[in-house]
Design a protein around this motif. Structure first.
Motif, short mmCIF file in Angstrom:
data_model
loop_
_atom_site.label_atom_id
_atom_site.label_comp_id
_atom_site.label_asym_id
_atom_site.label_seq_id
_atom_site.Cartn_x
_atom_site.Cartn_y
_atom_site.Cartn_z
N MET A 1 0.71 -1.34 0.03
CA MET A 1 0.08 0.03 0.01
C MET A 1 0.93 1.27 -0.07
N GLY A 2 0.62 2.27 -0.77
CA GLY A 2 1.27 3.54 -0.84
C GLY A 2 0.79 4.34 -0.03
N TYR A 3 1.51 5.59 -0.02
CA TYR A 3 1.06 6.64 1.03
C TYR A 3 1.62 7.83 0.24
N ARG A 4 1.06 9.00 0.52
CA ARG A 4 1.49 10.39 0.13
C ARG A 4 1.86 11.32 1.08
N ILE A 5 2.89 12.09 1.01
CA ILE A 5 3.17 13.04 1.90
C ILE A 5 2.67 14.39 1.50
N LEU A 6 1.74 14.93 2.52
CA LEU A 6 1.18 16.25 2.47
C LEU A 6 1.97 17.12 2.72
N LYS A 7 2.08 18.28 1.86
CA LYS A 7 2.94 19.35 2.10
C LYS A 7 1.97 20.60 2.29
N PRO A 8 2.30 21.34 3.29
CA PRO A 8 1.80 22.59 3.87
C PRO A 8 1.41 23.62 2.50
N LEU A 9 0.54 24.05 2.37
CA LEU A 9 -0.05 25.10 1.21
C LEU A 9 -0.28 26.43 1.76
N ALA A 23 -13.36 20.87 25.73
CA ALA A 23 -14.22 19.65 26.60
C ALA A 23 -14.29 18.44 26.26
N LEU A 24 -14.04 18.16 24.97
CA LEU A 24 -13.92 16.71 24.37
C LEU A 24 -12.75 15.94 24.75
N GLU A 25 -11.91 16.72 25.42
CA GLU A 25 -10.80 15.99 25.65
C GLU A 25 -9.88 14.95 24.71
N LEU A 26 -9.90 15.57 23.46
CA LEU A 26 -9.38 14.55 22.55
C LEU A 26 -7.83 14.56 22.52
N ASP A 27 -7.38 13.34 21.83
CA ASP A 27 -5.95 13.41 21.90
C ASP A 27 -5.17 14.60 21.03
N PRO A 28 -4.58 15.44 21.62
CA PRO A 28 -3.85 16.38 21.07
C PRO A 28 -3.21 15.88 19.63
N ASP A 29 -2.62 14.69 19.48
CA ASP A 29 -2.04 14.27 18.27
C ASP A 29 -3.38 14.19 17.31
N HIS A 30 -4.48 13.95 17.65
CA HIS A 30 -5.62 13.99 16.65
C HIS A 30 -5.87 15.28 16.23
N ILE A 31 -6.00 16.25 16.86
CA ILE A 31 -6.15 17.59 16.77
C ILE A 31 -4.90 18.16 15.63
N VAL A 32 -3.63 17.86 16.02
CA VAL A 32 -2.43 18.11 14.98
C VAL A 32 -2.66 17.61 13.85
N ARG A 33 -3.10 16.13 13.55
CA ARG A 33 -3.31 15.66 12.54
C ARG A 33 -4.45 16.25 11.49
N LEU A 34 -5.22 16.66 12.02
CA LEU A 34 -6.66 17.27 11.32
C LEU A 34 -5.85 18.69 11.07
N LEU A 35 -5.29 19.32 11.80
CA LEU A 35 -4.78 20.55 11.28
C LEU A 35 -3.89 20.29 10.17
N HIS A 36 -3.04 19.56 10.29
CA HIS A 36 -1.94 19.36 9.10
C HIS A 36 -2.53 18.83 7.80
N ARG A 37 -3.74 17.79 7.98
CA ARG A 37 -4.71 17.89 6.82
C ARG A 37 -5.26 18.87 6.10
N HIS A 38 -5.74 19.88 7.20
CA HIS A 38 -6.31 21.16 6.56
C HIS A 38 -5.25 22.14 5.98
N GLN A 39 -3.98 22.21 6.56
CA GLN A 39 -3.14 22.84 5.87
C GLN A 39 -2.61 22.59 4.56
N CYS A 40 -2.73 21.27 4.40
CA CYS A 40 -2.15 20.46 3.23
C CYS A 40 -3.35 20.52 2.15
N GLY A 41 -4.46 21.02 2.36
CA GLY A 41 -5.37 21.07 1.33
C GLY A 41 -6.15 19.79 1.02
N ASP A 42 -6.17 19.03 2.31
CA ASP A 42 -7.11 17.82 2.50
C ASP A 42 -8.32 18.56 3.32
N TRP A 43 -9.43 18.83 2.76
CA TRP A 43 -10.59 19.52 3.21
C TRP A 43 -11.54 18.50 3.87
#
Length: 94
Positions: A1-9, A23-43
């Motif tokens: 299985m392949g993967y792609r590297i997302l680059k910040p835009l 208040a959801l007390e989510l894993d901070p790494d989960h939030i960071v991954r969502l922010l990275h996806r957003h920043q890389c154009g994965d809407w």
């Protein structure tokens, strides 16, 4: 299985979580991954029309919006047009 590297835009600026997201007390790494996806154009889980609008708005320097369906419910990520601030929020806080 392949993967792609997302680059910040674009810069996120200062990042904020609303009280509802905090208040959801989510894993901070989960939030960071969502922010990275957003920043890389994965809407995330937006419809095609909204994704196309984001692609256009990215080029024009407009506000950007992503939605990610999570176990805690949908989370929205908004980066302001001047790229000074990005906020993670719940639908009810939009």
């Amino acid at each position: 299985m392949g993967y792609r590297i997302l680059k910040p835009l674009f810069p996120l600026g200062n990042v904020y979580l609303t009280a509802g997201v905090a208040a959801l007390e989510l894993d901070p790494d989960h939030i960071v991954r969502l922010l990275h996806r957003h920043q890389c154009g994965d809407w995330g889980d937006l419809g095609d029309e909204d994704k196309q609008a984001n692609d256009r708005d990215l080029k024009c320097g407009e506000r950007l919006l992503s939605r990610y369906d999570t176990e805690a419910g949908p989370l929205y990520v908004i980066t302001e047009r001047d790229r000074s601030m990005t906020t993670v929020l719940l639908r009810s806080e939009y």
